[in-house]
Design a protein around this motif. Structure first.
Motif, PDB file in Angstrom:
ATOM      1  N   HIS A   1       0.760  -1.250   0.000  1.00 41.21           N
ATOM      2  CA  HIS A   1       0.000   0.000   0.000  1.00 41.21           C
ATOM      3  C   HIS A   1       0.788   1.295   0.000  1.00 41.21           C
TER       4      HIS A   1
ATOM      5  N   CYS B   1      -2.353  -4.955  -6.000  1.00 39.20           N
ATOM      6  CA  CYS B   1      -3.173  -4.309  -4.972  1.00 39.20           C
ATOM      7  C   CYS B   1      -2.991  -2.786  -5.005  1.00 39.20           C
ATOM      8  N   CYS B   2      -3.038  -2.165  -3.823  1.00 37.08           N
ATOM      9  CA  CYS B   2      -3.098  -0.701  -3.837  1.00 37.08           C
ATOM     10  C   CYS B   2      -1.761  -0.027  -4.089  1.00 37.08           C
TER      11      CYS B   2
ATOM     12  N   TYR C   1      -6.362  -7.985  -5.457  1.00 31.27           N
ATOM     13  CA  TYR C   1      -6.128  -8.812  -4.265  1.00 31.27           C
ATOM     14  C   TYR C   1      -6.140 -10.328  -4.507  1.00 31.27           C
TER      15      TYR C   1
ATOM     16  N   CYS D   1      -2.901  -6.435   3.052  1.00 30.55           N
ATOM     17  CA  CYS D   1      -3.487  -7.199   1.946  1.00 30.55           C
ATOM     18  C   CYS D   1      -2.491  -8.139   1.262  1.00 30.55           C
TER      19      CYS D   1
ATOM     20  N   GLY E   1     -13.229  -0.879  -2.675  1.00 26.96           N
ATOM     21  CA  GLY E   1     -13.160  -2.124  -1.917  1.00 26.96           C
ATOM     22  C   GLY E   1     -12.534  -3.277  -2.662  1.00 26.96           C
ATOM     23  N   CYS E   2     -12.515  -4.359  -1.930  1.00 31.12           N
ATOM     24  CA  CYS E   2     -11.641  -5.493  -2.194  1.00 31.12           C
ATOM     25  C   CYS E   2     -12.242  -6.506  -3.156  1.00 31.12           C
TER      26      CYS E   2
ATOM     27  N   GLY F   1      -9.016   1.267  -5.469  1.00 32.83           N
ATOM     28  CA  GLY F   1      -8.697  -0.017  -4.848  1.00 32.83           C
ATOM     29  C   GLY F   1      -8.800  -1.193  -5.799  1.00 32.83           C
ATOM     30  N   CYS F   2      -9.146  -2.335  -5.237  1.00 31.96           N
ATOM     31  CA  CYS F   2      -9.209  -3.544  -6.060  1.00 31.96           C
ATOM     32  C   CYS F   2     -10.403  -3.511  -7.014  1.00 31.96           C
TER      33      CYS F   2
ATOM     34  N   CYS G   1      -7.015   2.662  -2.223  1.00 34.98           N
ATOM     35  CA  CYS G   1      -8.084   2.817  -1.218  1.00 34.98           C
ATOM     36  C   CYS G   1      -8.010   4.161  -0.506  1.00 34.98           C
TER      37      CYS G   1
ATOM     38  N   MET H   1     -14.106  -7.004   1.905  1.00 33.43           N
ATOM     39  CA  MET H   1     -13.488  -8.077   2.677  1.00 33.43           C
ATOM     40  C   MET H   1     -12.748  -7.553   3.902  1.00 33.43           C
ATOM     41  N   SER H   2     -11.988  -6.464   3.773  1.00 27.66           N
ATOM     42  CA  SER H   2     -11.028  -6.118   4.829  1.00 27.66           C
ATOM     43  C   SER H   2     -11.645  -5.230   5.913  1.00 27.66           C
TER      44      SER H   2
ATOM     45  N   LYS I   1     -10.333  -2.542   6.730  1.00 30.44           N
ATOM     46  CA  LYS I   1     -10.229  -1.196   6.154  1.00 30.44           C
ATOM     47  C   LYS I   1     -11.504  -0.847   5.391  1.00 30.44           C
TER      48      LYS I   1
END
Ligand code: CUV
Length: 635
Positions: free
Chosen positions: A261, A295-296, A313, A334, A446-447, A476-477, A527, A561-562, A564
Motif C-alpha cells: 500500500h 493491490c493498492c 487482491y 493485503c 473495496g476489495c 482499490g481492487c 483505497c 473483505m477487509s 479497512k
C-alpha cells in the motif's frame, strides 16, 4: 469450476496449472474452510475475554447472553467497531508514515525524496489555513507536515482534526459535531475504540456504533492526509495510458511486482530500477526491468506513473504461479502470507520491507527512508539474481492484458472539465447532472472476496449503471477489476455507456485532448484515494450550496473483505452517502445494529448501508436511490 472462482481470464489459465502442480491458492483454502462458522458470520461470537469464547444462539433456544452478560447487540457492535479501529489504524499508519517522510524532506534529512508537486503543496497549505507568504518550499512543507502530525497529537476534544475540518462541507461538519462524532485525534480514536470495547466497558450498542462512526471519520482524516501528502511527494495523478492483468509480465525482463500500500517504498524502487536496467541486461534480461503493481501499491504507481497493474487482491498468488515474477516486494496490508510458500515453489524472491510486517519464509530487507535508494538497490539486485535462476520452462504468462486509461484524481477531473469551461470547471458536470445527461455518480471501492466470484459483481454492476447513464469512479481492487476487464478504455465508453453519458464523456474527453471519450470508469487510485472522490463531491455540493447527503451520489463495495473496507464504508455512510455492500457483513446477529446501520443511519446522517448480494439487483437499488436524491433536489 474456475469460472465460479473468478471471471479473470488469468485465473482460467493459471488455476488448472496450480492444480496440476499441487499448489494451493486462496480459493482452495476457501473451499477447505467450508462450512464456515455461522456464529462468526453473524458477528455474535465474543472473544474479548478469557471467560469466553461466548456465542449467542441466533435461534433463541440457547444462551442469549455471554458469560459477562453481554447480549448479541453489544457483542456485534463491539466486534464491528473493533474492525473499524483496525482499518483506521492501518490507513492512518500509512498516513503518518508519509507525513513523517514529508517532515524529513522539509528538514533535508531524506535525500532520496523530494517535493514533486509544488503547486499541490501550496494548495494544501492554503486549504489547511497556513500563511505561506515569503516562505520557501521546504518551510511550507515542514509546516504542512507538522499541522498534519497534529491530527495524531491534538488533545483538545473541542478542536476537530484539521484535515477533516478543512475538507468537508460546513453543513456536514455541523451535523457530525451535533452527533459528537467529529474526531479530534486519529490515534485517540483507535485507542478509544479498543478501550471502550474492553470487557466490562461500553455495552450500549448505539453508543458503541456512534464511537465507531467517529473512529471511521478518523480513518477518513488519515486517508485525506495520506493522499494529499503523497501527491506532494510523488506527483498528482494525470490521465495516462497503461495496461492491466498478468499479460503485463514480460518473458525477457526482470519482473518485479510491488505489492502492498505505501508509496514510500514502491516509488523509490521504480526510480532505482531505471538506473539498474544495464545490470538486468547483463544478467540476460534483454527487456531490462519491468515493474508491475499488485493491490493498492499497484494503484498508487499506476495512477501516478502509468506502471501497469498485474493483479488485484485475489490474483496476487496467480502472479507468482506464472513463474515469471522474479521478486515480489511487499510493504503493508493485503499481502497473503501464502505468497512466501508459493514463491518457494518457483525462483521468486518474496521480499518484506517493513519491520512490523514480516512473513515467514520471505527475505527481509529493512526499508528506512534515509537509506531508501540503497535499500531499493538491494531489492532490485535480489530480483536480478533471482532472474538468473528463473526456469523458462515453467513460465506461463496468460494472454490477458487490457489497455487502461487511468489517473483521474480530483485535479485531473476538474482539469478535464475545465477544457469545456475554463472559468467554471464544475459547471459542465453540474449542468449534466441537472439536465439528467448524467443521472448520478457511483464510486466503486473495496476489495475482492472469495465469498463471491472475483471481479464479477464489479463488472456486472458497472455495466448496468453505465447503461443507465451513471458516471463511474473507482479505487482499490475495484479499480483493478475494471482495469483488468477493459472498462477503463474509450472503447468501453462507446460500447457500454448510455447515450447521454456517452455524449458527456465524449465531449469532455475530446476537449481535454484525449482524442475521444473519457474511459467508462475513472480510476482515482488506491483505497486511501477514496478521499479524492469526496473532494469532487464536496466541491460540487459547495457549488450548489447543498450537503453531501443531497447529491445523487452512491458508493459500492460489491466484494468487500477487509477491516479497512469496514472503516471506509462507515465514513462513507457518515458523510451522507448511501453505501452498498455486496458481501454479507458480520453484523446480522444483531437486529438492532443492523437496523441502526441500514435504516436509522439515514435519519441521523443521510447515508446508510445497503446490503445486496445480487449485483444486478444492487444496481437497481442504487439507481432507485439516485432517483430519490434527484427528486429531492427537484431535478
Ligand atoms: Ni487498499 S483493502 S484488498 S488492496 S481494496 Fe484491495 Fe486495496 Fe481491499 Fe486490500
Amino acid at each position: 469450476m474456475t469460472m465460479n472462482y473468478s471471471i479473470d481470464p488469468s485465473a482460467a489459465t493459471l488455476l488448472p496449472l496450480a492444480k496440476k502442480e499441487g499448489i494451493a491458492t486462496v480459493w482452495d483454502r476457501h473451499k477447505a474452510m467450508q462450512p464456515q462458522c455461522g456464529f462468526g458470520q453473524l458477528g455474535v461470537c465474543c472473544r474479548i475475554c478469557w471467560k469466553g469464547p461466548c456465542r449467542i444462539d441466533p435461534f433463541g433456544d440457547g444462551p442469549q447472553r455471554g458469560i459477562c452478560g453481554a447480549d448479541a447487540d453489544t457483542i456485534v457492535a463491539r466486534n464491528v467497531i473493533r474492525m473499524i479501529a483496525s482499518g483506521t489504524a492501518a490507513h492512518s499508519e500509512h498516513g503518518r508514515h508519509v507525513a513523517l517522510a514529508m517532515l524529513g524532506v522539509a528538514e533535508g534529512k531524506l535525500p532520496d525524496y523530494t517535493i514533486r508537486d509544488e503547486e499541490k503543496l501550496r494548495a494544501v497549505a492554503a486549504k489547511l489555513g497556513l500563511d505561506t507568504t515569503g516562505k520557501d518550499l521546504h518551510d511550507i512543507a515542514g509546516e504542512v507536515a507538522l499541522v498534519t502530525l497534529g491530527d495524531f497529537q491534538n488533545q483538545d476534544h473541542d478542536k476537530p482534526c484539521r484535515w477533516i475540518a478543512s475538507t468537508l462541507t460546513e453543513k456536514r461538519l455541523e451535523r457530525l459535531a451535533g452527533l459528537h462524532a467529529l474526531p479530534h485525534n486519529i490515534d485517540a480514536m483507535v485507542t478509544q475504540i479498543l478501550a471502550r470495547t474492553h470487557v466490562g466497558c461500553d455495552a450500549d450498542a448505539t453508543n458503541l456504533i456512534v464511537g465507531g462512526i467517529k473512529g471511521a471519520l478518523a480513518d477518513f482524516d488519515g486517508m485525506c492526509l495520506a493522499t494529499e501528502l503523497s501527491d506532494i511527494l510523488f506527483g498528482t495523478p494525470q490521465p495516462t495510458v497503461t495496461a492491466a492483468n498478468l499479460g503485463v509480465l514480460k518473458e525477457d525482463a526482470v519482473n518485479i511486482a510491488v505489492h502492498g500500500h505505501n508509496p514510500l517504498l514502491s516509488e523509490v524502487v521504480c526510480d532505482v530500477a531505471v538506473l539498474m536496467e544495464e545490470e538486468a541486461r547483463r544478467a540476460g534480461a534483454g527487456g531490462g526491468i519491468n515493474i508491475v503493481g499488485v493491490c493498492c501499491t499497484g494503484n498508487e504507481v499506476m495512477v501516478r506513473h502509468g506502471i501497469p497493474l498485474a493483479a488485484n487482491y485475489l490474483s496476487q498468488e496467480l502472479a507468482l504461479i506464472t513463474g515469471a515474477v522474479d521478486a515480489m516486494v511487499v510493504d503493508v496490508q493485503c499481502i497473503m502470507p501464502s505468497v512466501s510458500e508459493i514463491g518457494a515453489c518457483f525462483h521468486t524472491e518474496i521480499i518484506t520491507t517493513m519491520d512490523d510486517n514480516k512473513i515467514p519464509g520471505a527475505t527481509h530487507v529493512p526499508f528506512r527512508e534515509p537509506t531508501a535508494a540503497e535499500n531499493a538497490r538491494q531489492i532490485v539486485t535480489l530480483a536480478i539474481d533471482a532472474f538468473r535462476r528463473r526456469n523458462p520452462q515453467r513460465v506461463v504468462i496468460p494472454d490477458a492484458k487490457q489497455t487502461a486509461v487511468v489517473g483521474f484524481g480530483a485535479e485531473a477531473i476538474v482539469g478535464a472539465l475545465g477544457a469545456l469551461n475554463a472559468d467554471d470547471p464544475l459547471k459542465p458536470l453540474i449542468d449534466s447532472i441537472a439536465n439528467g445527461n448524467i443521472r448520478g455518480i457511483a464510486l466503486f471501492a473495496g476489495c475482492n472476496n472469495t465469498q463471491t466470484t472475483q471481479d464479477s459483481s464489479f463488472v456486472t454492476m458497472a455495466k448496468k449503471l453505465a447503461r443507465n447513464n451513471v458516471l463511474l469512479l473507482a479505487t482499490g481492487c475495484g479499480a483493478g477489476a475494471f482495469a483488468k476487464h477493459g472498462l477503463m478504455t474509450q472503447e468501453a465508453t462507446l460500447e457500454y455507456a448510455g447515450d447521454s453519458l456517452k455524449a458527456v464523456l465524449t465531449a469532455v474527453g475530446t476537449e481535454a485532448g484525449l482524442g475521444g471519450p473519457l474511459p467508462l470508469v475513472l480510476h482515482m487510485g488506491s483505497c486511501v484515494d477514496n478521499s479524492r472522490a469526496v473532494a469532487v463531491a464536496v466541491a460540487v455540493a459547495n457549488r450548489l450550496g447543498v450537503d453531501l447527503d443531497q447529491l445523487p451520489l452512491v458508493a459500492s463495495a460489491p466484494e468487500a473483505m477487509s477491516e479497512k473496507a469496514v472503516a471506509i464504508g462507515t465514513w462513507s455512510v457518515a458523510l451522507g452517502i448511501p453505501t452498498h455492500v455486496g458481501t454479507m457483513p458480520q453484523i446480522t446477529g444483531s437486529p438492532a445494529v443492523t437496523k441502526l446501520l441500514t435504516e436509522t443511519a439515514k435519519e441521523l446522517l443521510g447515508g446508510y448501508f445497503m446490503v445486496e448480494l445480487d449485483p444486478d439487483k444492487a444496481a437497481d437499488r442504487l439507481l432507485a436511490v439516485i432517483d430519490e436524491r434527484r427528486r429531492g433536489l427537484g431535478i
